[in-house]
Design a protein around this motif. Structure first.
Motif, PDB file in Angstrom:
ATOM      1  N   ASP A   1       1.110  10.623   2.743  1.00 33.40           N
ATOM      2  CA  ASP A   1       1.644  11.822   3.403  1.00 33.40           C
ATOM      3  C   ASP A   1       2.704  12.520   2.558  1.00 33.40           C
ATOM      4  O   ASP A   1       3.540  13.241   3.076  1.00 33.40           O
ATOM      5  CB  ASP A   1       2.246  11.458   4.774  1.00 33.40           C
ATOM      6  CG  ASP A   1       1.161  11.211   5.809  1.00 33.40           C
ATOM      7  OD1 ASP A   1      -0.030  11.395   5.495  1.00 33.40           O
ATOM      8  OD2 ASP A   1       1.517  10.833   6.942  1.00 33.40           O
TER       9      ASP A   1
ATOM     10  N   ASP B   1      -0.327   5.415  11.915  1.00 35.09           N
ATOM     11  CA  ASP B   1      -1.636   6.018  11.625  1.00 35.09           C
ATOM     12  C   ASP B   1      -2.155   5.567  10.256  1.00 35.09           C
ATOM     13  O   ASP B   1      -3.345   5.704   9.973  1.00 35.09           O
ATOM     14  CB  ASP B   1      -1.587   7.554  11.730  1.00 35.09           C
ATOM     15  CG  ASP B   1      -0.424   8.181  10.970  1.00 35.09           C
ATOM     16  OD1 ASP B   1       0.598   7.506  10.773  1.00 35.09           O
ATOM     17  OD2 ASP B   1      -0.549   9.353  10.566  1.00 35.09           O
ATOM     18  N   HIS B   2      -1.277   5.036   9.426  1.00 39.19           N
ATOM     19  CA  HIS B   2      -1.704   4.562   8.098  1.00 39.19           C
ATOM     20  C   HIS B   2      -1.893   3.043   8.027  1.00 39.19           C
ATOM     21  O   HIS B   2      -2.651   2.562   7.203  1.00 39.19           O
ATOM     22  CB  HIS B   2      -0.701   5.029   7.032  1.00 39.19           C
ATOM     23  CG  HIS B   2      -0.673   6.522   6.905  1.00 39.19           C
ATOM     24  ND1 HIS B   2      -1.324   7.206   5.900  1.00 39.19           N
ATOM     25  CD2 HIS B   2      -0.131   7.473   7.709  1.00 39.19           C
ATOM     26  CE1 HIS B   2      -1.170   8.512   6.084  1.00 39.19           C
ATOM     27  NE2 HIS B   2      -0.447   8.702   7.180  1.00 39.19           N
TER      28      HIS B   2
ATOM     29  N   HIS C   1       9.117  10.931   3.012  1.00 38.66           N
ATOM     30  CA  HIS C   1       8.387  10.907   4.292  1.00 38.66           C
ATOM     31  C   HIS C   1       8.616   9.559   4.982  1.00 38.66           C
ATOM     32  O   HIS C   1       8.641   9.480   6.199  1.00 38.66           O
ATOM     33  CB  HIS C   1       6.912  11.162   4.026  1.00 38.66           C
ATOM     34  CG  HIS C   1       6.046  11.063   5.244  1.00 38.66           C
ATOM     35  ND1 HIS C   1       6.069  12.000   6.249  1.00 38.66           N
ATOM     36  CD2 HIS C   1       5.166  10.117   5.630  1.00 38.66           C
ATOM     37  CE1 HIS C   1       5.219  11.639   7.205  1.00 38.66           C
ATOM     38  NE2 HIS C   1       4.666  10.498   6.848  1.00 38.66           N
TER      39      HIS C   1
ATOM     40  N   HIS D   1       3.914   4.216   8.606  1.00 37.91           N
ATOM     41  CA  HIS D   1       3.555   4.851   9.878  1.00 37.91           C
ATOM     42  C   HIS D   1       2.241   4.294  10.434  1.00 37.91           C
ATOM     43  O   HIS D   1       1.314   4.000   9.680  1.00 37.91           O
ATOM     44  CB  HIS D   1       3.487   6.371   9.712  1.00 37.91           C
ATOM     45  CG  HIS D   1       4.828   6.951   9.350  1.00 37.91           C
ATOM     46  ND1 HIS D   1       4.988   8.077   8.601  1.00 37.91           N
ATOM     47  CD2 HIS D   1       6.080   6.510   9.655  1.00 37.91           C
ATOM     48  CE1 HIS D   1       6.290   8.331   8.454  1.00 37.91           C
ATOM     49  NE2 HIS D   1       6.966   7.386   9.076  1.00 37.91           N
TER      50      HIS D   1
ATOM     51  N   HIS E   1       2.246   3.878   3.428  1.00 38.50           N
ATOM     52  CA  HIS E   1       3.565   3.858   4.083  1.00 38.50           C
ATOM     53  C   HIS E   1       3.475   3.301   5.492  1.00 38.50           C
ATOM     54  O   HIS E   1       2.406   3.055   6.018  1.00 38.50           O
ATOM     55  CB  HIS E   1       4.223   5.235   4.030  1.00 38.50           C
ATOM     56  CG  HIS E   1       3.538   6.305   4.812  1.00 38.50           C
ATOM     57  ND1 HIS E   1       2.343   6.874   4.416  1.00 38.50           N
ATOM     58  CD2 HIS E   1       3.866   6.914   5.967  1.00 38.50           C
ATOM     59  CE1 HIS E   1       1.999   7.789   5.284  1.00 38.50           C
ATOM     60  NE2 HIS E   1       2.891   7.831   6.260  1.00 38.50           N
TER      61      HIS E   1
HETATM   62 ZN   LIG Z   1       3.179   9.284   7.803  1.00 34.81          ZN
END
Ligand SMILES: [Zn+2]
Length: 341
Positions: A191, A75-76, A172, A73, A71
């Motif tokens: 997540d 951090d990913h 999410h 975000h 996804h």
């Molecule tokens: Zn996330």
């Protein structure tokens, strides 16, 4: 050395410095000639060193890796541009989240998105100004646009002994995708399901009932009966059905809490959020870092939106603000509760 969590599947722990999530789990699926990396960590040096160091320790060369982004975000997907720059690398992502990653990699677009969407939910100008520099999506997103290969539900990726089915699980994020190895019943959950923390659920323009979408995605994934869930953060989950039950119960409590906060008043999402229970222990709302306030207000909004879909909460659009209050239906069901108890 990365831990082999199943035959040919390795967990790479990528630190997320100064972030309450603490670390990201990236996974390497070993193939014959090419390997698949699932998620990357932030676009920052500590993450880059941990990720590429671990890949080196596994004896995998950067030119042999394809990437799957669960996804949008940061951090990913933060290091996706680094990997995409290596010739021959295929970078898979869901169409919606891939497009969002590229659109928001332009800081001005990110600021427009932040300001336009959240000012009317009571985010004050100071918070929005702080977010312009502190939001992880602004600071640690990929360094350039990425030519994603879009995947959708029904697609299958084959790497080594893993046949990985793609599933669409919005909630999410609007275009969240997971991978499922049906033969070994292993779920790469991103997540969607986390072990020790509950995934943040945020309203997005493309997802007006984010919590409803998330709960539907939990129902969908529960049916897979995964024996091992490879989470995006911290510990892995072995009893997926139990954890999904806990996540559902968490949101039911949250919905009741938000409903209670609106008892006898009309409030914006930014007024509801500070009164909700948060797990940043011993920290007063005023001391929350700006990104945590942002996630909290968005989470409040996702619960308010869902209560509105259920008919329990009504929206009041006044001037530049959206406020929420309990609806007539809430009063009726409240009375029914009182009678039956
Ligand atoms: Zn996330």
């Amino acid at each position: 050395m990365p831990e082999e969590v199943a035959s040919g599947i390795f967990r790479i722990e990528v630190p997320l410095p100064q972030n309450p999530l603490k670390m990201l789990n990236a996974y390497l699926v070993r193939g014959e000639r090419r390997h698949l990396l699932v998620d990357t960590g932030f676009n920052r040096q500590e993450c880059r060193e941990a990720l590429f160091g671990a890949l080196g320790a596994l004896g995998v060369r950067p030119g042999e890796i394809d990437l799957f982004i669960t996804h949008m975000h940061a951090d990913h997907c933060g290091l996706a541009a680094d990997l995409a720059a290596i010739p021959g690398t295929v970078v898979y992502a869901g169409k919606d989240d891939g497009e969002s990653i590229n659109r928001l990699s332009d800081g001005a677009a990110f600021r427009r998105f932040l300001l336009h969407d959240m000012a009317r939910h009571g985010c004050d100008a100071e918070l929005l100004r702080e977010l312009e520099t502190s939001h992880p999506g602004v600071r640690y997103g990929p360094s350039g646009k990425i030519a994603f290969t879009a995947v959708d539900e029904g697609d299958t990726l084959v790497y080594g002994e893993s046949r990985l089915h793609v599933l669409f699980v919005p909630g999410h994020s609007p275009g969240h995708m997971v991978l499922f190895d049906a033969q070994r019943r292993i779920l790469f959950a991103g997540d969607l399901v986390l072990g020790d923390i509950t995934p943040n659920i945020s309203r997005r323009r493309e997802m007006p009932d984010a919590l409803g979408a998330y709960l539907d995605s939990l129902d969908k994934v529960e049916k897979l009966d995964a024996a091992l869930t490879l989470t995006g953060h911290r510990s892995l989950v072995r009893d997926t059905a139990k954890r999904i039950g806990e996540l559902r119960a968490h949101h039911a409590r949250r919905l009741a809490e938000v409903r209670g906060i609106l008892e006898g008043r009309t409030a914006t999402a930014a007024e509801v959020a500070p009164e909700m229970t948060w797990s940043i222990r011993g920290t007063a709302w005023t001391d929350f870092p700006a990104p945590q306030k942002w996630f909290a207000i968005n989470e409040a909004l996702a619960h308010l939106d869902h209560l509105a879909v259920l008919g329990i909460v009504a929206r009041e659009e006044t001037g530049d603000l959206t406020r929420f209050r309990l609806s007539g239906k809430a009063a009726a069901t409240g009375a029914a509760h009182a009678r039956s108890s």
